[in-house]
Design a protein around this motif. Structure first.
Motif, mmCIF file in Angstrom:
data_model
loop_
_atom_site.group_PDB
_atom_site.id
_atom_site.type_symbol
_atom_site.label_atom_id
_atom_site.label_comp_id
_atom_site.label_asym_id
_atom_site.label_seq_id
_atom_site.Cartn_x
_atom_site.Cartn_y
_atom_site.Cartn_z
ATOM 1 N N UNK A 422 0.755 -1.210 0.127
ATOM 2 C CA UNK A 422 -0.184 0.048 0.070
ATOM 3 C C UNK A 422 0.906 1.264 -0.210
ATOM 4 N N UNK A 423 0.509 2.301 -0.659
ATOM 5 C CA UNK A 423 1.310 3.406 -0.730
ATOM 6 C C UNK A 423 0.826 4.246 0.417
ATOM 7 N N UNK A 424 1.757 5.528 0.661
ATOM 8 C CA UNK A 424 1.320 6.370 1.849
ATOM 9 C C UNK A 424 -0.074 6.927 1.757
ATOM 10 N N UNK A 425 -0.939 7.035 0.607
ATOM 11 C CA UNK A 425 -2.029 7.544 0.500
ATOM 12 C C UNK A 425 -3.227 6.470 1.018
ATOM 13 N N UNK A 426 -3.139 5.246 0.985
ATOM 14 C CA UNK A 426 -3.776 4.363 1.522
ATOM 15 C C UNK A 426 -4.305 4.274 3.000
ATOM 16 N N UNK A 427 -3.438 4.848 3.649
ATOM 17 C CA UNK A 427 -3.777 4.996 5.117
ATOM 18 C C UNK A 427 -2.860 5.244 5.930
ATOM 19 N N UNK A 428 -2.910 5.238 7.269
ATOM 20 C CA UNK A 428 -1.756 5.145 8.319
ATOM 21 C C UNK A 428 -0.991 3.771 8.540
ATOM 22 N N UNK A 429 -0.049 3.815 7.878
ATOM 23 C CA UNK A 429 1.005 2.796 7.880
ATOM 24 C C UNK A 429 2.169 3.179 7.783
ATOM 25 N N UNK A 430 3.511 2.427 7.692
ATOM 26 C CA UNK A 430 4.872 2.662 7.732
ATOM 27 C C UNK A 430 5.191 2.039 6.294
#
Length: 809
Positions: A422-430
């Motif tokens: 998932x890319x940064x725009x997909x949600x709160x994730x590292x």
């Protein structure tokens, strides 16, 4: 294509119950026990639509396509002469339409059949099976739910719900509970045993898989799915002669059953053996070139290994033969409608795909990270082949790229050489942590030829991410300590993943596996890890791998790891904690406390169970009686709980203080005391309690969250700790950055902002923080670059950079 769909509609009623039914129902029961010839003889001259459809199924099960088609076409002909009416007849017509490839007609006719006979669960089940085969799980589940709403213990409905949950990625414990209920209602339900065999196979428990298949085949020795899963067991075991013999047994029953290879492929999928999935699909197509499902499986797995042009051609072949497979539709739609808005490019020999509207900010950080990971990992494992990394801005697009379905509860996947995240725009994730983790899998899977156990590769990938950046390390010691009594030995550690009851349990599985790798590296050195991957690649089992690489049996390694783990976690033995979930079953605590020789702990447990069940007076009475005789921590905790529930904060504080005075200290009671102090308007006492809680366990976030609220003097420390411990949430990170900027702590600001880019590369505040840090640390070129990426938030900084440069000259 026609055969597998007909077989999927197979009903398996009990043979004993069927004796009282009409000949068609008795024939169906005979089919469920593999007595095809007896079933055929029973209804050979029956010209009713349902009898013709069941005869068509008998021929289909034996691979007699011409005869099967003739029976189904006879049903259709009956409908042409005089439109069929009634649930039974319409069910036969729907089954015939599906078998002949007229799926739209089949769907519409099933709807009419259900409307005509809404209480006939068998019709709704057959309709749901059609949806399952077309990967339309939503509509399949709707139909099954209708049945279970009428009969919560319907065996076949429970078994089908288990299959749906399994395909959706539910934990195996939930699936097995459904299967247990199904078998309680029908002990001869063959598909339930087959599904259990599949679960055991995914756990790499081949003996249990064979045991479940023995149970299935004892009921129906000709069941094609059970025989195919038997072949899958031999495939996973890397027993090629056994696999070929098992496939031959399937084809002896039905020479046209190309779906056998698709069933095997389902389990090879879990083994990361994606090129072999393509080969299995090729074998299916040699058997039946018109098998749309085999074309679809081939296409999906060609996409997974990066051969996209071939994969799309295979998907179009599938679509030409079947316009109703949701998996194929979703994949083609992804490539035709969504991916044109993505950029695909080469960087340092790696093929990278990312959303065009994210590329400007993502590429400058993602490409160096990928390159760094490949260089670092390559030094230890050797080179990796044909690496591709793809970023997806929407979780639905990511899920379709991975499976063809629209739901998938993970953030990154590795297909051996292709990594999708998932890319940064997909949600709160590292996203950085995920990329490094999945790239680690590339090396593990390629080195082991996909034979590495899940616990080992997941643990090793976790170990690698912690090695890459210390803040990427998981902090789950307390949760692991709590789970330790039920943690499987290494031989069964895969079950900790597949049978995880919730997200926390799954995180414990990852963490325990990473510590297993840490233990192996500490005791045998990292070269042993690389050697083990290679030995699995030689098709050795885990026992052989341990003996060859470590000179110890799997049991000895597991015992050593357990002892090492208990020593590591021993500090939690002094951390008093009450797991309230243990005290929710009031009846069991009543039974325990009433048993001869019941201990004070049993009586205290009953007191707490009463409190949790909403009986505070009885709880207090029992707890106080126990405390008159001796200090009992659970009894004392019961008084704390009752006081808190009643809103008596002073009483709760008094009881907590008594708990500490008796030597029962711990993170949990300190957190309760801190919250009580805050509620009583005593921030100083709350801060003291939170400081004590952090000293007991500095890896948990709750204490820092409360500390940030009650103690302004400790706010920066708290947010810095939260930013380190929680590598996905952005809020604490941005607060910590703002505080570091306020006090001009530029070295710390630079380190935290650089780490923060892997959580949100699009956040202007992170780029502005980087720009300011670079500027004041004498790196003006980098400051300008980051200020430009920050946009309006860094306009003042951007104006200051030329002056800084002139001053430096």
């Amino acid at each position: 294509m026609r055969l597998w769909l007909v077989i999927a509609l197979l009903a398996l009623p009990s043979l004993g119950h069927a004796q009282k039914r009409d000949p068609v129902s008795r024939a169906e029961a005979l089919i469920g026990h593999g007595r095809y010839e007896d079933a055929q003889a029973l209804i050979a001259n029956d010209k009713r639509p349902r009898a013709l459809a069941v005869l068509g199924r008998v021929h289909a099960l034996r691979g007699e396509r011409a005869e099967s088609d003739a029976r189904y076409e006879a049903v259709v002909a009956l409908n042409r002469r005089k439109a069929l009416q009634g649930g039974e007849a319409l069910w036969a017509l729907a089954e015939a339409a599906a078998a002949l490839g007229a799926y739209r007609d089949a769907n519409a006719t099933f709807a009419r059949a259900v409307e005509a006979s809404p209480q006939r669960a068998e019709i709704e089940l057959a309709w749901s099976d059609l949806f399952i085969q077309k990967h339309n799980l939503r509509d399949a589940q709707t139909g099954i739910a209708h049945i279970l709403a009428r009969d919560a213990n319907h065996p076949r409905a429970l078994e089908r719900m288990a299959r749906i949950e399994l395909e959706r990625g539910a934990d195996f414990m939930k699936v097995d509970q459904l299967l247990t209920r199904a078998l309680r209602g029908d002990p001869e339900l063959v598909p339930a045993f087959v599904t259990r065999a599949g679960i055991a196979l995914r756990d790499e428990d081949l003996a249990e898989a064979d045991r479940q298949l023995d149970l299935a085949l004892a009921i129906n020795p000709r069941d094609l799915e059970a025989l195919s899963v038997r072949a899958a067991v031999r495939f996973v075991a890397d027993d090629q002669p056994g696999f070929q013999a098992a496939i031959a047994r399937v084809l002896a029953q039905n020479p046209r059953f190309s779906r056998a290879y698709a069933i095997v492929a389902t389990y090879a999928d879990w083994e990361h053996r994606y090129p072999e999935l393509v080969a299995l699909s090729d074998a299916a197509l040699q058997l039946d070139p018109d098998d749309a499902s085999a074309h679809a499986t081939r296409g999906l797995n060609l996409l997974r290994i990066g051969r996209e042009a071939e994969g799309l051609r295979a998907l179009h072949e599938a679509w030409q033969r079947d316009h109703y497979d949701a998996q194929v539709f979703n994949l083609l739609e992804l490539y035709e409608k969504d991916l044109p808005s993505y950029d695909t490019f080469q960087a340092y020999g790696v093929r990278v795909r990312m959303p065009r509207n994210e590329r400007a900010l993502l590429e400058p950080y993602a490409v160096p990270l990928i390159q760094s990971a490949l260089e670092e990992l390559g030094r230890r494992y050797g080179s990796a082949r044909d690496v591709q990394v793809e970023f997806y801005a929407q979780s639905e697009q990511f899920a379709v790229r991975a499976t063809g379905l629209r739901q998938l509860g993970v953030q990154g996947l590795c297909f051996g050489n292709v990594v999708i995240v998932l890319s940064p725009r997909a949600g709160e994730l590292n996203w950085g942590q995920i990329v490094w983790h999945e790239l680690s899998h590339v090396f593990h899977v390629q080195k082991s030829r996909g034979r590495v156990p899940r616990w080992f590769t997941e643990g090793l990938a976790e170990w690698e991410t912690a090695r890459a950046r210390p803040e990427w390390r998981r902090e789950d010691d307390r949760a692991l300590f709590d789970a330790l009594p039920g943690l499987p030995e290494l031989a069964g550690l895969n079950r900790a993943f597949t049978h995880a009851a919730d997200g926390q349990a799954l995180m414990v599985a990852y963490y325990a596996s990473s510590l297993a790798i840490e233990y192996l590296v500490a005791t045998h050195g990292f070269p042993a890890i690389v050697s083990m991957l290679g030995l699995w690649g030689e098709s050795l089992d885990s026992e052989q791998v341990m003996q060859r690489a470590l000179g110890r049996s799997l049991a000895e390694v597991s015992q050593g790891f357990r002892a090492w783990l208990e020593l590591r976690l021993q500090r939690y033995r002094r951390d008093f904690r009450v797991d309230l979930a243990r005290y929710r079953d009031l009846a069991s605590w009543r039974q325990r406390s009433a048993a001869p020789g019941a201990s004070a702990q049993d009586h205290a447990g009953l007191a707490l169970a009463l409190a949790l069940a909403g009986e505070p007076r009885s709880a207090v009475s029992r707890a106080e009686a126990l405390l008159k005789e001796a200090e009992q921590p659970i009894a004392r905790f019961t008084l704390v709980h009752v006081a808190l529930e009643a809103g008596d904060l002073a009483r709760a504080a008094q009881q907590l203080d008594a708990l500490f005075a008796a030597g029962h200290d711990g993170y949990q009671p300190r957190m309760l005391r801190a919250r009580v102090a805050e509620a009583l308007g005593d921030p100083l006492r709350a801060t003291q309690e939170l400081t004590a809680a952090i000293a007991i366990d500095p890896e948990r976030t709750e204490a820092y969250e409360l500390l940030a609220r009650v103690s302004p003097a400790d706010r920066e420390r708290a947010f810095l700790a939260l930013a380190r411990l929680d590598q996905h949430q952005r809020g604490p990170l941005l607060r910590a950055l703002a505080m570091l900027r306020e006090r001009h702590a530029y070295p710390e600001l630079l380190a935290l902002a650089e780490s923060g880019l892997y959580r949100d590369v699009h956040a202007p505040a992170i780029h502005a923080a980087l720009a300011e840090a670079f500027l004041h640390l004498g790196r003006p070129a980098e400051a300008r670059q980051e200020a430009e990426r920050a946009g309006p938030e860094a306009e003042a900084l951007l104006r200051a950079i030329p002056a800084q440069k002139a001053k430096s000259r």
